[in-house]
Write a protein that holds these residues in place. Sequence first.
Motif, PDB file in Angstrom:
ATOM      1  N   THR A  55      -2.134  -8.785   0.166  1.00 11.02           N
ATOM      2  CA  THR A  55      -3.596  -8.738   0.221  1.00 11.02           C
ATOM      3  C   THR A  55      -4.089  -7.326  -0.095  1.00 11.02           C
ATOM      4  OG1 THR A  55      -3.665 -10.530   1.837  1.00 11.02           O
ATOM      5  CG2 THR A  55      -5.604  -9.099   1.717  1.00 11.02           C
ATOM      6  N   ALA A  56      -3.450  -6.317   0.507  1.00 14.77           N
ATOM      7  CA  ALA A  56      -3.852  -4.931   0.261  1.00 14.77           C
ATOM      8  C   ALA A  56      -3.646  -4.538  -1.199  1.00 14.77           C
ATOM      9  CB  ALA A  56      -3.070  -3.989   1.175  1.00 14.77           C
ATOM     10  N   ALA A  57      -2.628  -5.097  -1.835  1.00 15.39           N
ATOM     11  CA  ALA A  57      -2.351  -4.789  -3.247  1.00 15.39           C
ATOM     12  C   ALA A  57      -3.224  -5.614  -4.192  1.00 15.39           C
ATOM     13  CB  ALA A  57      -0.870  -5.047  -3.556  1.00 15.39           C
ATOM     14  N   GLY A  58      -3.834  -6.679  -3.664  1.00 14.55           N
ATOM     15  CA  GLY A  58      -4.675  -7.534  -4.495  1.00 14.55           C
ATOM     16  C   GLY A  58      -3.891  -8.587  -5.257  1.00 14.55           C
ATOM     17  N   PHE A  59      -2.753  -8.998  -4.715  1.00 15.39           N
ATOM     18  CA  PHE A  59      -1.901  -9.990  -5.375  1.00 15.39           C
ATOM     19  C   PHE A  59      -1.596 -11.133  -4.426  1.00 15.39           C
ATOM     20  CE2 PHE A  59      -0.335  -5.992  -7.463  1.00 15.39           C
ATOM     21  CZ  PHE A  59      -0.853  -6.261  -8.719  1.00 15.39           C
ATOM     22  N   ALA A  60      -1.101 -12.216  -5.000  1.00 12.96           N
ATOM     23  CA  ALA A  60      -0.531 -13.287  -4.196  1.00 12.96           C
ATOM     24  C   ALA A  60       0.844 -12.826  -3.724  1.00 12.96           C
ATOM     25  CB  ALA A  60      -0.407 -14.564  -5.028  1.00 12.96           C
TER      26      ALA A  60
ATOM     27  N   HIS B  51       8.937  -8.821  -7.536  1.00 10.90           N
ATOM     28  CA  HIS B  51       9.385  -7.433  -7.649  1.00 10.90           C
ATOM     29  C   HIS B  51      10.412  -7.066  -6.577  1.00 10.90           C
ATOM     30  CE1 HIS B  51       6.547  -6.030 -10.737  1.00 10.90           C
ATOM     31  NE2 HIS B  51       5.759  -6.969 -10.251  1.00 10.90           N
ATOM     32  N   PHE B  52      10.259  -7.651  -5.401  1.00 13.23           N
ATOM     33  CA  PHE B  52      11.121  -7.334  -4.255  1.00 13.23           C
ATOM     34  C   PHE B  52      11.546  -8.643  -3.600  1.00 13.23           C
ATOM     35  CE2 PHE B  52       8.148  -3.851  -4.886  1.00 13.23           C
ATOM     36  CZ  PHE B  52       9.011  -2.773  -4.995  1.00 13.23           C
ATOM     37  N   PRO B  53      12.802  -9.058  -3.805  1.00 17.87           N
ATOM     38  CA  PRO B  53      13.255 -10.363  -3.300  1.00 17.87           C
ATOM     39  C   PRO B  53      13.122 -10.538  -1.780  1.00 17.87           C
ATOM     40  CG  PRO B  53      14.863  -9.439  -4.824  1.00 17.87           C
ATOM     41  CD  PRO B  53      13.823  -8.390  -4.588  1.00 17.87           C
ATOM     42  N   THR B  54      13.190  -9.430  -1.037  1.00 17.13           N
ATOM     43  CA  THR B  54      13.049  -9.511   0.421  1.00 17.13           C
ATOM     44  C   THR B  54      12.149  -8.391   0.901  1.00 17.13           C
ATOM     45  OG1 THR B  54      14.877  -8.027   0.990  1.00 17.13           O
ATOM     46  CG2 THR B  54      15.437 -10.366   0.635  1.00 17.13           C
TER      47      THR B  54
ATOM     48  N   ARG C   1       2.535  -1.491 -13.741  1.00 16.10           N
ATOM     49  CA  ARG C   1       1.299  -1.258 -12.961  1.00 16.10           C
ATOM     50  C   ARG C   1       1.312  -2.074 -11.671  1.00 16.10           C
ATOM     51  NH1 ARG C   1      -1.111  -1.622 -17.974  1.00 16.10           N
ATOM     52  NH2 ARG C   1      -1.692  -3.787 -17.563  1.00 16.10           N
ATOM     53  N   ASN C   2       1.727  -3.326 -11.760  1.00 10.86           N
ATOM     54  CA  ASN C   2       1.782  -4.178 -10.564  1.00 10.86           C
ATOM     55  C   ASN C   2       2.728  -3.603  -9.523  1.00 10.86           C
ATOM     56  OD1 ASN C   2       0.010  -5.889 -11.835  1.00 10.86           O
ATOM     57  ND2 ASN C   2       1.501  -7.514 -12.206  1.00 10.86           N
ATOM     58  N   ARG C   3       3.893  -3.166  -9.969  1.00 10.55           N
ATOM     59  CA  ARG C   3       4.864  -2.582  -9.039  1.00 10.55           C
ATOM     60  C   ARG C   3       4.285  -1.334  -8.371  1.00 10.55           C
ATOM     61  NH1 ARG C   3      10.487  -2.934  -8.127  1.00 10.55           N
ATOM     62  NH2 ARG C   3      11.351  -1.026  -7.252  1.00 10.55           N
TER      63      ARG C   3
ATOM     64  N   ILE D  50       1.837  -2.399  -5.761  1.00 13.22           N
ATOM     65  CA  ILE D  50       2.554  -2.946  -4.607  1.00 13.22           C
ATOM     66  C   ILE D  50       3.127  -1.814  -3.768  1.00 13.22           C
ATOM     67  CG2 ILE D  50       4.602  -4.256  -3.892  1.00 13.22           C
ATOM     68  CD1 ILE D  50       4.039  -6.053  -6.412  1.00 13.22           C
ATOM     69  N   MET D  51       3.750  -0.843  -4.421  1.00  6.98           N
ATOM     70  CA  MET D  51       4.346   0.290  -3.690  1.00  6.98           C
ATOM     71  C   MET D  51       3.278   1.077  -2.928  1.00  6.98           C
ATOM     72  SD  MET D  51       7.659   0.491  -3.911  1.00  6.98           S
ATOM     73  CE  MET D  51       7.969   2.221  -3.586  1.00  6.98           C
ATOM     74  N   ALA D  52       2.140   1.327  -3.569  1.00  4.65           N
ATOM     75  CA  ALA D  52       1.064   2.069  -2.901  1.00  4.65           C
ATOM     76  C   ALA D  52       0.547   1.287  -1.692  1.00  4.65           C
ATOM     77  CB  ALA D  52      -0.065   2.357  -3.884  1.00  4.65           C
ATOM     78  N   ALA D  53       0.331  -0.014  -1.875  1.00  4.20           N
ATOM     79  CA  ALA D  53      -0.154  -0.840  -0.769  1.00  4.20           C
ATOM     80  C   ALA D  53       0.885  -0.931   0.345  1.00  4.20           C
ATOM     81  CB  ALA D  53      -0.512  -2.237  -1.273  1.00  4.20           C
ATOM     82  N   ALA D  54       2.146  -1.061  -0.017  1.00  6.36           N
ATOM     83  CA  ALA D  54       3.206  -1.155   0.996  1.00  6.36           C
ATOM     84  C   ALA D  54       3.284   0.136   1.796  1.00  6.36           C
ATOM     85  CB  ALA D  54       4.545  -1.465   0.332  1.00  6.36           C
ATOM     86  N   HIS D  55       3.217   1.280   1.111  1.00  7.70           N
ATOM     87  CA  HIS D  55       3.262   2.561   1.833  1.00  7.70           C
ATOM     88  C   HIS D  55       2.077   2.667   2.791  1.00  7.70           C
ATOM     89  CE1 HIS D  55       2.789   6.869   2.573  1.00  7.70           C
ATOM     90  NE2 HIS D  55       4.104   6.880   2.512  1.00  7.70           N
ATOM     91  N   GLU D  56       0.903   2.320   2.297  1.00  5.10           N
ATOM     92  CA  GLU D  56      -0.305   2.378   3.124  1.00  5.10           C
ATOM     93  C   GLU D  56      -0.186   1.449   4.330  1.00  5.10           C
ATOM     94  OE1 GLU D  56      -4.438   0.323   2.369  1.00  5.10           O
ATOM     95  OE2 GLU D  56      -4.203   2.084   1.076  1.00  5.10           O
ATOM     96  N   GLN D  57       0.264   0.227   4.103  1.00  4.41           N
ATOM     97  CA  GLN D  57       0.360  -0.754   5.177  1.00  4.41           C
ATOM     98  C   GLN D  57       1.462  -0.418   6.175  1.00  4.41           C
ATOM     99  OE1 GLN D  57      -1.730  -3.415   5.891  1.00  4.41           O
ATOM    100  NE2 GLN D  57      -2.964  -2.280   4.411  1.00  4.41           N
ATOM    101  N   ILE D  58       2.589   0.078   5.694  1.00  2.68           N
ATOM    102  CA  ILE D  58       3.675   0.471   6.603  1.00  2.68           C
ATOM    103  C   ILE D  58       3.242   1.669   7.431  1.00  2.68           C
ATOM    104  CG2 ILE D  58       6.024   1.424   6.705  1.00  2.68           C
ATOM    105  CD1 ILE D  58       6.648  -0.405   4.254  1.00  2.68           C
ATOM    106  N   THR D  59       2.536   2.606   6.811  1.00  5.67           N
ATOM    107  CA  THR D  59       2.037   3.766   7.550  1.00  5.67           C
ATOM    108  C   THR D  59       1.039   3.330   8.615  1.00  5.67           C
ATOM    109  OG1 THR D  59       2.377   5.235   5.668  1.00  5.67           O
ATOM    110  CG2 THR D  59       0.804   5.963   7.317  1.00  5.67           C
ATOM    111  N   ALA D  60       0.143   2.419   8.259  1.00  6.05           N
ATOM    112  CA  ALA D  60      -0.893   1.982   9.203  1.00  6.05           C
ATOM    113  C   ALA D  60      -0.377   1.032  10.274  1.00  6.05           C
ATOM    114  CB  ALA D  60      -2.034   1.315   8.438  1.00  6.05           C
ATOM    115  N   ASN D  61       0.539   0.134   9.889  1.00  2.52           N
ATOM    116  CA  ASN D  61       0.925  -0.952  10.802  1.00  2.52           C
ATOM    117  C   ASN D  61       2.392  -0.970  11.197  1.00  2.52           C
ATOM    118  OD1 ASN D  61      -1.738  -2.186  10.658  1.00  2.52           O
ATOM    119  ND2 ASN D  61      -1.186  -2.674   8.547  1.00  2.52           N
TER     120      ASN D  61
END
Length: 186
Positions: A40-45, A52-55, A13-15, A18-29
């Motif tokens: 922050t967008a995913a609601g995690f530290a 989940h993603f080393p880099t 679920r966390n992954r 993260i993927m949904a937030a990353a897609h949204e943020q990459i699309t927006a920014n």
Amino acid sequence: MSSPRPQRADAVRNRAKIMAAAHEQITANGPEVSMEQIATAAGFAVGTLYKHFPTKTDLVAAVVAASITAVADDAEAALSRTCDDGSPALEEITGFLTRLIDTAAHDHAVKAAARALAADPAALHDEARATAALDRLIHAAHQHGDLRPDFSVDDLYLLFSTAPTDQPAHVRARWLALLITGLTAR
């Protein structure tokens, strides 16, 4: 040899978050978005992202790979509708192109990130899946006499690369309508 241990449900679920937030943020920014903004967008530290993603490159690559997987799935679904349900191949090609162009119009940043990354073997596999499905779809349209006999999957990719994705929806629709008229055999 034992199989890899399955991930815990919360990690899955966390992954996904993260993927949904990353897609949204990459699309927006754009791909330059910070890991902190994605966290922050995913609601995690931010540390959870790095678990989940080393880099950041790994995360951006995963977002790009997910986009390519979605395109391959769409191409295979279009082929299935033609082969299994009798949907006209030209109609499925037109629908596929419409969805792809509309997605590209909204995901400029993901497209830019894809160009910036080196080829990922998993993404290449999904790209090959998409190409194989589209090739079969084009062949079906040739068989029905609906598409110019010299049109190939390479031509489809060329057309997509020149699509007016920076234009409004009505302009993209007009471009595609003119294009399809020029590609039909009749």
